[in-house]
Design a protein around this motif. Sequence first.
Motif, PDB file in Angstrom:
ATOM      1  N   SER A  81       0.836  -1.196   0.000  1.00 41.22           N
ATOM      2  CA  SER A  81       0.000   0.000   0.000  1.00 41.22           C
ATOM      3  C   SER A  81       0.874   1.250   0.000  1.00 41.22           C
ATOM      4  CB  SER A  81      -0.930  -0.002   1.208  1.00 41.22           C
ATOM      5  OG  SER A  81      -0.184   0.054   2.409  1.00 41.22           O
ATOM      6  N   SER A  82       0.236   2.403  -0.203  1.00 46.55           N
ATOM      7  CA  SER A  82       0.953   3.669  -0.231  1.00 46.55           C
ATOM      8  C   SER A  82      -0.015   4.803   0.050  1.00 46.55           C
ATOM      9  CB  SER A  82       1.624   3.870  -1.595  1.00 46.55           C
ATOM     10  OG  SER A  82       0.653   3.883  -2.628  1.00 46.55           O
ATOM     11  N   THR A  83       0.531   6.000   0.202  1.00 46.73           N
ATOM     12  CA  THR A  83      -0.295   7.204   0.300  1.00 46.73           C
ATOM     13  C   THR A  83       0.192   8.212  -0.736  1.00 46.73           C
ATOM     14  OG1 THR A  83       1.113   8.227   1.992  1.00 46.73           O
ATOM     15  CG2 THR A  83      -0.747   6.882   2.761  1.00 46.73           C
ATOM     16  N   ILE A  84      -0.758   9.002  -1.235  1.00 44.50           N
ATOM     17  CA  ILE A  84      -0.439  10.131  -2.101  1.00 44.50           C
ATOM     18  C   ILE A  84      -1.133  11.355  -1.521  1.00 44.50           C
ATOM     19  CG2 ILE A  84      -0.752  11.179  -4.379  1.00 44.50           C
ATOM     20  CD1 ILE A  84      -0.385   8.456  -5.632  1.00 44.50           C
ATOM     21  N   GLU A  85      -0.356  12.394  -1.284  1.00 42.68           N
ATOM     22  CA  GLU A  85      -0.862  13.614  -0.665  1.00 42.68           C
ATOM     23  C   GLU A  85      -0.523  14.804  -1.557  1.00 42.68           C
ATOM     24  OE1 GLU A  85      -0.430  16.017   3.617  1.00 42.68           O
ATOM     25  OE2 GLU A  85       0.892  14.342   3.107  1.00 42.68           O
TER      26      GLU A  85
END
Length: 428
Positions: free
Chosen positions: A273-277
């Motif tokens: 998984s990952s995050t994009i902000e």
Amino acid sequence: MKLKLLFTGLVFSAFAANAQVATLNETFDAFTSGNATFPQNNWSAILAPNTQPYPPAPMMIVTTGANKAVQSYAGNNGAAPSYLITPQIVAPAGDKTLSFTAGLVAPSPGVPSPGTSTIQIGLASNPADMTTFTAVGNPFSITEINNQSYSVNITASTSSYIVFKITPTAGHTATLIDDVVYETPAVGTINENFNSFVAATSTGLPQNGWNKVIANSAINVYIAPNNGSNTAQFYASNSPGTPSYLVAPKIIAPNGTKKLKFTVGTSSNSGGSSTIEAGMVSNLTDMTTFTSLGTPATIAVGSSPQIITLDVPTSTKQYIVWKFTGAAAHSAAYVDDVVYDVLTSLGTSDVKTNTNAFKFVINANNEIQFVGKSNVKSVKVYSASGNLVAQGAANNNRFDVSSLATGVYVFTSEDDNKTVSHSKFIKK
């Protein structure tokens, strides 16, 4: 206006080879003050000769104080040019503008300048040989004590040094240069689906005004096909937890009237998984200035794309960036269909995250055909620019898109449990 201080002595020019840069953003505040400090920070100078057997000779001075500048001082030679030379740039493609401020320097408060000057911008292939100098645009006449702003488009060329040719009209004339910026001009809106980009891993960015700031590898951010169209791809490689950034072209300073809309999703080969902000920065290479525009989107392996819409408040920061952080080695995600504009067709209340999004196909009848446990009640389809192009009730988990032109679209769908899903498709 900056406080000026003259120094005596003779300036020598020299040059050392350094890596090419794509852009310039120089205030000279980090330079060492003095009249014999060039070359420094990859900038160099070539001075006019002294026409007298006594000083002062022409000088290229870095002023003192907290707010520094470069000052070209004519000394005894009130006719011949001196040259200020930038670091080596990537050979210009004709898509960038050079801007700077310049003005005359008063010998003392209330005393007029001995003369005026001209600044001719040009390009040179050799920073130590001004016979290779080729003018770009018309010369600027410098006649005011107070600094004025100037700009010129840098034309396509194989020469890779930008040169300021400063020519005085009288001895002892001093001309100040500051705030040098070489980059793609600021834009008012963005509408980018990356399909015009050349797909490549290590060399995919910078391209078309878009840039990247990587964690530790050129493949942390790149351009690659995804489901039939190009996207901006993120890849954590072996650096989970270390962010990388996608940087949009410079925009006109936001006044709070526009929104940012984009699609994010997981890549098919993602290892976690990952995050994009999304956020704003004031310098395209300095991510310590990052200010978030909203809550980071969590992107799980196998999840459906999410359409995000965010308000962009009034700000002096002029770069929109996407901060990617992988939770595991080889986490991978993408950004696509970026729109920065006045978006009246899609408000922030329309955007929700559904972790149990429908699967769908575009069937032979040019219909969105949904596959899931719940029944789809309604569908809204938007163009890549954010305009609502189709909406209505679904019929037996199908929605007709046969009337749409060929292109990339995003849609939201609501089921009978009032769950909203988002995805993207290509109409062929």
